[in-house]
Motif scaffolding. Structure first.
Motif, PDB file in Angstrom:
ATOM      1  N   ILE A 116       3.801  -5.375  -2.816  1.00 14.44           N
ATOM      2  CA  ILE A 116       3.049  -4.505  -3.730  1.00 14.44           C
ATOM      3  C   ILE A 116       1.624  -5.014  -3.879  1.00 14.44           C
ATOM      4  O   ILE A 116       0.656  -4.240  -3.839  1.00 14.44           O
ATOM      5  N   MET A 117       1.488  -6.330  -4.022  1.00 10.04           N
ATOM      6  CA  MET A 117       0.145  -6.906  -4.153  1.00 10.04           C
ATOM      7  C   MET A 117      -0.637  -6.810  -2.849  1.00 10.04           C
ATOM      8  O   MET A 117      -1.861  -6.682  -2.852  1.00 10.04           O
ATOM      9  N   ASP A 118       0.048  -6.868  -1.731  1.00  8.32           N
ATOM     10  CA  ASP A 118      -0.622  -6.845  -0.433  1.00  8.32           C
ATOM     11  C   ASP A 118      -0.998  -5.419  -0.019  1.00  8.32           C
ATOM     12  O   ASP A 118      -2.111  -5.168   0.441  1.00  8.32           O
ATOM     13  N   ARG A 119      -0.074  -4.477  -0.198  1.00 11.99           N
ATOM     14  CA  ARG A 119      -0.269  -3.129   0.327  1.00 11.99           C
ATOM     15  C   ARG A 119      -0.665  -2.102  -0.733  1.00 11.99           C
ATOM     16  O   ARG A 119      -1.116  -1.008  -0.391  1.00 11.99           O
ATOM     17  N   GLY A 120      -0.442  -2.422  -1.998  1.00 17.59           N
ATOM     18  CA  GLY A 120      -0.892  -1.533  -3.054  1.00 17.59           C
ATOM     19  C   GLY A 120       0.194  -0.662  -3.655  1.00 17.59           C
ATOM     20  O   GLY A 120       1.262  -0.458  -3.075  1.00 17.59           O
ATOM     21  N   VAL A 121      -0.110  -0.142  -4.828  1.00 14.84           N
ATOM     22  CA  VAL A 121       0.839   0.669  -5.590  1.00 14.84           C
ATOM     23  C   VAL A 121       1.126   1.987  -4.887  1.00 14.84           C
ATOM     24  O   VAL A 121       2.277   2.433  -4.826  1.00 14.84           O
ATOM     25  N   GLU A 122       0.092   2.624  -4.333  1.00 10.99           N
ATOM     26  CA  GLU A 122       0.286   3.928  -3.694  1.00 10.99           C
ATOM     27  C   GLU A 122       1.243   3.820  -2.509  1.00 10.99           C
ATOM     28  O   GLU A 122       2.087   4.700  -2.292  1.00 10.99           O
ATOM     29  N   TRP A 123       1.104   2.751  -1.731  1.00 12.77           N
ATOM     30  CA  TRP A 123       2.022   2.544  -0.605  1.00 12.77           C
ATOM     31  C   TRP A 123       3.458   2.426  -1.116  1.00 12.77           C
ATOM     32  O   TRP A 123       4.365   3.071  -0.595  1.00 12.77           O
ATOM     33  N   PHE A 124       3.668   1.626  -2.159  1.00 16.46           N
ATOM     34  CA  PHE A 124       5.013   1.395  -2.660  1.00 16.46           C
ATOM     35  C   PHE A 124       5.631   2.675  -3.189  1.00 16.46           C
ATOM     36  O   PHE A 124       6.800   2.982  -2.925  1.00 16.46           O
ATOM     37  N   LYS A 125       4.837   3.466  -3.911  1.00 12.15           N
ATOM     38  CA  LYS A 125       5.358   4.694  -4.513  1.00 12.15           C
ATOM     39  C   LYS A 125       5.489   5.838  -3.512  1.00 12.15           C
ATOM     40  O   LYS A 125       6.069   6.882  -3.826  1.00 12.15           O
ATOM     41  N   SER A 126       4.978   5.628  -2.289  1.00  9.55           N
ATOM     42  CA  SER A 126       5.157   6.639  -1.245  1.00  9.55           C
ATOM     43  C   SER A 126       6.539   6.555  -0.612  1.00  9.55           C
ATOM     44  O   SER A 126       6.925   7.412   0.177  1.00  9.55           O
ATOM     45  N   ILE A 127       7.284   5.505  -0.964  1.00  6.96           N
ATOM     46  CA  ILE A 127       8.624   5.268  -0.412  1.00  6.96           C
ATOM     47  C   ILE A 127       9.647   5.496  -1.517  1.00  6.96           C
ATOM     48  O   ILE A 127       9.430   5.110  -2.661  1.00  6.96           O
TER      49      ILE A 127
END
Length: 443
Positions: free
Chosen positions: A221-232
């Motif tokens: 989450i810290m590396d790729r960001g919140v938007e990436w995490f919530k896209s899954i």
């Protein structure tokens, strides 16, 4: 899988070295650098909270929200306890992360401690996990040498020590306050709450308890960001105000009567049928499935007709299960006796109950004795009613016990009886006929 890029198992899938140098060459500790040099602890907490990350250990409680329960401006010390006990049967996703990519886990622990201002982290690991213990200790030693642990980490005013504490193989130590009691050198009897660990935990100081896979997710989450995490994963159900969504990747364990048992990383929300047919190679020996345990014994049972249920934090509850649990799916085929399945489950929980609460201590014992009689052909119809009643009456949710072990013990019993009642009744009939035949033969 073509549209989904595994991250938790990315390095493991290509058999990358677990060493610090190899991990760094793959971008390791980049997330820690970003967190410590660009964000305050409060901003890291907000990031994790916004991501919707929910605990992967079983309960699915929002991780960032749990961190906010710590008292504001507490003088310390604040402790972080990492639950690496992984005592839920057929669950092995944490073990894979610890043994084969320990720095991914350790980076998540350090970021989580920075966010919560914890100065000490205790990695509570089950004693049977010797390989995991050795891999983590080596990673911790490398991190100390590289100034990723110890004093003034990465040149900042942040100090952290990490210690491994080996448990004694008790299921109850997976419960956070039981874990804390064991950590303190006492018998692992869960504590009455409140106070909750965030206020009064290890050594009566504010404490956060997080799971291995949960902190590994923090790293990404810290590396790729919140938007990436919530896209899954799966967004919240608008019709259910209590659904916080099921975001991010998840490690699913597949075991039991399948052709390819193992651990796979997929977006939250895949179905049992997809796991079995696509990733588990189908049911073994050309047979059909009778049912499954969808997330560890304590979640209850599903029938084959329920295999299209999505395995997110909301899905299993729609078919009467307790929840997603550890997402450890165990398949049993059409030739497996449901009586044998439930006997083994009841035997396990009767053995693992810590005995502190009378309903759990006595209830698990009664259920085991009833199932023992069933297997000997002495089951009675009234036993099914007793099993349901005990299953409904023990646990935190009916308000009769201190911890959730009793809920976990009762759920597979009542779901098995309700969903496979016809098979139990046939077993009772066949047992009665056998006994009558034995009496006639004896005379």
């Amino acid at each position: 899988m073509a549209d989904f890029e595994p991250v938790l198992l990315r390095r493991i899938a290509r058999k990358a070295s677990p060493s610090l140098d190899a991990y760094r060459s793959d971008g390791g500790y980049r997330a820690l650098q970003k967190a410590m040099h660009e964000l305050t602890p409060a901003q890291v907490v907000d990031t994790v909270k916004t991501s919707g990350l929910r605990g992967r250990g079983g309960a699915g409680f929002p991780c960032g929200l749990k961190w906010t329960f710590l008292p504001k401006d507490h003088p310390g010390p604040i402790y972080m306890c990492i639950n690496a006990d992984e005592s839920e049967p057929c669950t092995f996703n944490n073990r894979i992360l610890m043994e084969e990519d320990p720095h991914q886990v350790l980076e998540g622990i350090i970021i989580s401690c920075y966010a919560t201002k914890a100065s000490t982290a205790y990695l509570y690991i089950r004693y049977e996990y010797g390989a995991s213990t050795r891999a983590l200790q080596k990673a911790i030693d490398e991190a100390y040498q590289a100034n990723l642990l110890g004093r003034n980490i990465l040149g900042k005013d942040f100090h952290l020590d990490v210690f491994i504490h080996r448990g004694a193989g008790a299921y109850i130590c997976g419960e956070e306050t039981g874990l804390i009691e064991s950590l303190e050198g006492k018998r692992a009897w869960p504590r009455i709450k409140p106070p909750f660990p965030a206020v009064e935990g290890a050594f009566r100081k504010p404490t956060v308890v997080n799971n291995i896979e949960t902190v590994a997710c923090v790293t990404h989450i810290m590396d790729r960001g919140v938007e990436w995490f919530k896209s899954i994963g799966v967004p919240p159900d608008p019709k259910n105000p209590r659904d916080a969504g099921s975001y991010g990747p998840k490690l699913y364990c597949i075991s039991g009567h399948v052709n390819k048992p193992g651990c796979v990383e997929l977006p939250l929300g895949v179905t049992v049928r997809e796991l079995v047919d696509k990733h588990g190679g189908g049911v073994w020996k050309g047979r059909k499935a009778k049912g499954c345990i969808p997330g560890g014994l304590s979640m209850g049972l599903m029938t084959e007709a329920e295999f299209d249920t999505p395995l997110d934090f909301n899905g299993p509850g729609k078919v009467g299960c307790l929840g997603l649990g550890t997402a450890a799916v165990t398949i049993f085929d059409e030739e497996t006796s449901i009586v044998d399945v439930l006997f083994n489950i009841c035997r396990f929980f009767a053995h693992e109950s810590c005995g502190q609460c009378t309903p759990c201590r006595e209830g698990t014992g009664w259920m085991f004795k009833i199932m023992d009689r069933f297997r000997r052909g002495q089951g009675r119809r009234e036993d099914l009613k007793i099993l349901e009643e005990v299953g409904d009456s023990i646990g935190i949710m009916p308000g009769t016990t201190i911890c959730g072990l009793a809920d976990g013990a009762g759920w597979p019993v009542k779901t098995a009886v309700r969903k496979f009642r016809a098979e139990f009744e046939r077993y009772i009939q066949s047992g009665s006929k056998t006994q009558s035949l034995q009496l006639v033969t004896a005379h």
